[in-house]
Enzyme design. Structure first.
Site, PDB file in Angstrom:
ATOM      1  N   LYS A  42     -18.061  -0.864   5.317  1.00  0.00           N
ATOM      2  CA  LYS A  42     -18.495  -1.843   4.318  1.00  0.00           C
ATOM      3  C   LYS A  42     -20.003  -1.832   4.123  1.00  0.00           C
ATOM      4  O   LYS A  42     -20.503  -1.958   2.994  1.00  0.00           O
ATOM      5  CB  LYS A  42     -18.020  -3.243   4.732  1.00  0.00           C
ATOM      6  CG  LYS A  42     -18.200  -4.293   3.649  1.00  0.00           C
ATOM      7  CD  LYS A  42     -17.518  -5.603   4.039  1.00  0.00           C
ATOM      8  CE  LYS A  42     -17.610  -6.633   2.908  1.00  0.00           C
ATOM      9  NZ  LYS A  42     -16.917  -7.895   3.286  1.00  0.00           N
TER      10      LYS A  42
ATOM     11  N   GLU B 164       0.816  -1.220   0.000  1.00  0.00           N
ATOM     12  CA  GLU B 164       0.000   0.000   0.000  1.00  0.00           C
ATOM     13  C   GLU B 164       0.849   1.270   0.000  1.00  0.00           C
ATOM     14  O   GLU B 164       0.469   2.278  -0.595  1.00  0.00           O
ATOM     15  CB  GLU B 164      -0.944   0.007   1.212  1.00  0.00           C
ATOM     16  CG  GLU B 164      -2.060  -1.020   1.150  1.00  0.00           C
ATOM     17  CD  GLU B 164      -1.694  -2.364   1.731  1.00  0.00           C
ATOM     18  OE1 GLU B 164      -2.599  -3.225   1.886  1.00  0.00           O
ATOM     19  OE2 GLU B 164      -0.496  -2.574   2.063  1.00  0.00           O
TER      20      GLU B 164
ATOM     21  N   PHE C  75     -12.110  -7.170  13.713  1.00  0.00           N
ATOM     22  CA  PHE C  75     -11.016  -7.626  12.850  1.00  0.00           C
ATOM     23  C   PHE C  75     -10.721  -6.564  11.789  1.00  0.00           C
ATOM     24  O   PHE C  75     -11.595  -6.113  11.071  1.00  0.00           O
ATOM     25  CB  PHE C  75     -11.383  -8.951  12.191  1.00  0.00           C
ATOM     26  CG  PHE C  75     -10.329  -9.458  11.239  1.00  0.00           C
ATOM     27  CD1 PHE C  75      -9.094  -9.871  11.716  1.00  0.00           C
ATOM     28  CD2 PHE C  75     -10.575  -9.521   9.870  1.00  0.00           C
ATOM     29  CE1 PHE C  75      -8.121 -10.346  10.841  1.00  0.00           C
ATOM     30  CE2 PHE C  75      -9.611  -9.994   8.995  1.00  0.00           C
ATOM     31  CZ  PHE C  75      -8.378 -10.406   9.483  1.00  0.00           C
ATOM     32  N   GLN C  76      -9.459  -6.167  11.703  1.00  0.00           N
ATOM     33  CA  GLN C  76      -8.956  -5.167  10.756  1.00  0.00           C
ATOM     34  C   GLN C  76      -9.672  -3.816  10.893  1.00  0.00           C
ATOM     35  O   GLN C  76      -9.852  -3.092   9.921  1.00  0.00           O
ATOM     36  CB  GLN C  76      -9.027  -5.690   9.312  1.00  0.00           C
ATOM     37  CG  GLN C  76      -8.049  -6.836   9.067  1.00  0.00           C
ATOM     38  CD  GLN C  76      -7.827  -7.151   7.609  1.00  0.00           C
ATOM     39  OE1 GLN C  76      -8.707  -6.929   6.769  1.00  0.00           O
ATOM     40  NE2 GLN C  76      -6.662  -7.683   7.280  1.00  0.00           N
TER      41      GLN C  76
ATOM     42  N   MET D 195      24.184   9.111   3.299  1.00  0.00           N
ATOM     43  CA  MET D 195      24.136  10.374   4.023  1.00  0.00           C
ATOM     44  C   MET D 195      24.406  10.161   5.509  1.00  0.00           C
ATOM     45  O   MET D 195      25.020  11.002   6.170  1.00  0.00           O
ATOM     46  CB  MET D 195      22.793  11.069   3.815  1.00  0.00           C
ATOM     47  CG  MET D 195      22.780  12.520   4.256  1.00  0.00           C
ATOM     48  SD  MET D 195      23.948  13.565   3.343  1.00  0.00           S
ATOM     49  CE  MET D 195      23.001  13.928   1.869  1.00  0.00           C
TER      50      MET D 195
END
Length: 568
Positions: free
Chosen positions: A170, A58, A120-121, A479
């Protein structure tokens, strides 16, 4: 809120409303990754005609959307699921926020009945991203989807651009309602001051006319405002030297005698000394960040300061301003062109030009010596004539790219400025290439940064996205190593890097890979990569302990630069 209604259509699901709104708004590309809570919308996307780019992570999706947005000026679009799908975007959202990149992010969410139950999630994505979004919504009624989406794209792309998030549970995606599209956007609390104040323009014009050592300090706001033409015209008309931030590269022609280069921590000697000595600093589309100013008390201490920016929150935030102007910077430059102030700046221009010629950015590439990273980028700049789109990762190679790639057009140098995000450049190159399929796109990467999103080799292989990935491989966190050498007595704590064989890794993903270790091999590799019609990775084995100079040490003013290793 009165948005008006242009038409009324049949009752459809919230998911179908999302897709229909995207089509109405002209969205042609979505970067994303599906999952359970966002599946109703992905189902509606099926055969919709909108291109979906499935990245392998993602974070890569949102960086790709940033590359798409910055290459085009359009609003980028991202779509992911709830929980970890959404939280994997946080770095990219913060990156877009810091660099003012217009993106609309759709995140799936658990059903409204499950909110707050640690389902969940489930993740409070609005709370998590609140500090790094321009605005955010959570939809609780599918009938609100058209209005919210149209507002989101308007807010993301107007004023100072930035990321806007839409979180859709959802059950809201599944619920049906009558779909009413807004015919106008009315946001009483959202005001963008685009038109400049005539009185303030007159005062600024007078200050410019009276100055003897004026300097234009320009940044990414010039590019966001599509104001490069007006900037170039004004600088020439008024005969004022120009310095740029990292984000402003490409806004001004690099070969123009008025151009002194980038200023700041790794800015040119001419640019930093001009900022230190000028008597009027005209800041356009910048935010006076610390990598530009160095020690604030020593930044441009002899100047009166003009600040033109569309975001009022930036005016006076870091530096006291004598002539503030909140407006669209392009419109301000047009008004200043009309005023036509012409300072007596010939001696100043001669002084700054002479200094730029006396202190150029240099390196020495010996024919039989180790490959210099600067040579790789310098040669790339010459053979592309500065006409490629270049994205970078973050680190030494980023600064060398800013120094030695002669960027000639706006929206052709795409890098992570404010957040400094390793892993940005490769997916940003994917997005830029998909946005500009007829333009050569090169990602200049470090061996460490490239590994942050190396899995996207599968995406470019699968879609045949012909980006050219140039890995400046010095086997260090470059760096970090440089700072350790200069400020920590050469104690290279955890900065030495063991990397995989990038050629073999590329080949494992069915991407062409080649390696160069000498000057001659580098020239051949660059020529081959630019001719090759598909994606390619070039592993440049460069001198390990090369450093980026000039450099302003922390806590110092920009006039206290280290010009080379011998001064350390």
């Amino acid at each position: 809120m009165n948005t008006g209604v242009s038409q009324k259509i049949e009752k459809i699901s919230g998911a179908r409303m999302v897709v229909q709104c995207l089509k109405r708004l002209g969205v042609d590309t979505i970067f994303g990754y599906p999952g359970g809570a966002i599946l109703p919308i992905y189902d509606a996307l099926y055969n919709s005609g909108i291109r979906h780019v499935s990245t392998r992570h993602e974070q890569a999706a949102i960086h790709a959307a940033e590359g798409y947005a910055r290459a085009t000026g359009k609003v980028g679009t991202v779509m992911v699921t709830s929980g970890p799908g959404a939280t994997n975007l946080v770095t990219g959202i913060a990156d877009a926020f810091m660099d003012s990149v217009p993106i609309v992010i759709f995140t799936g969410q658990v059903a409204t009945s499950m909110l707050g139950t640690d389902a969940f999630q489930e993740a409070d994505v609005l709370g998590i991203t609140l500090p790094v979004t321009k605005y955010s919504y959570q939809v609780h009624d599918s009938a609100e989807i058209p209005k919210i989406i149209h507002e989101a794209y308007h807010v993301a792309g107007s004023g100072r651009p930035g990321p806007v998030l839409i979180d859709i549970p959802k059950d809201v995606s599944n619920a049906e309602a009558e779909c009413q599209y807004p015919d106008r956007i009315s946001l009483p609390g959202y005001r963008v001051a685009e038109e400049p104040d005539p009185e303030q323009i007159a005062k600024i014009a007078t200050a410019i006319a009276e100055a003897r050592r004026p300097l234009l300090y320009i940044g990414g706001g010039i590019i966001h405002a599509e104001a490069s033409k007006e900037l170039r015209n004004f600088a020439k008309q008024a005969n004022i030297p120009v310095v740029t931030t990292l984000m402003g590269l490409g806004a001004f022609e690099p070969d123009d005698p008025l151009f002194l280069g980038m200023l700041g921590m790794h800015g040119t000697y001419a640019a930093n000394m001009a900022a230190y000595e000028c008597d009027l600093l005209i800041a356009c589309g910048v935010r006076f960040d610390d990598r530009v100013t160095g020690k604030l008390e020593r930044f441009s201490p002899h100047s009166k300061k003009v600040h033109i920016d569309i975001d009022p929150a930036e005016i006076g935030k870091n530096v006291a301003i004598d002539y503030p102007l909140v407006c669209d910077v392009r419109k301000a430059l047009l008004r200043l062109l009309d005023q036509a102030p012409r300072p007596d700046s010939e001696a100043w221009v001669s002084q700054t030009t002479s200094r730029a010629q006396a202190f150029p950015l240099t390196y020495e590439q010996r024919p039989d010596g180790e490959l210099k990273p600067q040579f790789v980028i310098d040669y790339l700049s010459k053979v592309t004539e500065g006409k490629a789109i270049v994205t970078t990762e973050v680190g030494q190679h980023q600064m060398w790219a800013a120094h030695f790639y002669r960027v000639r057009q706006p929206r052709s140098f795409i890098t992570s400025g404010g957040l400094g995000t390793m892993g940005f450049g490769f997916p940003a190159a994917m997005g830029a290439q998909l946005a500009k399929p007829d333009t050569t796109v090169v990602c200049i990467a470090g061996d460490a940064s490239f590994q942050m999103n190396i899995q996207e080799l599968q995406t470019i292989a699968e879609m045949n996205i012909p980006v050219k990935i140039f890995v400046i491989n010095n086997h260090f966190l470059g760096m970090v190593r440089q700072w350790q050498e200069i400020f920590y007595d050469g104690r290279y704590s955890e900065s030495k890097l063991t990397s995989p064989d990038f050629v073999k890794v590329a080949e494992a993903f069915n991407v062409k890979g080649i390696r160069a270790t000498t000057k001659e091999e580098a020239e051949r590799a660059i020529d081959e990569a630019l001719r090759y019609p598909g994606p390619i990775v070039v592993d440049f084995q460069v001198e390990e302990e090369e450093s980026v100079f000039p450099m302003v040490p922390p806590g110092k003013g920009n006039n206290e630069m280290i010009l080379g290793r011998w001064e350390g």
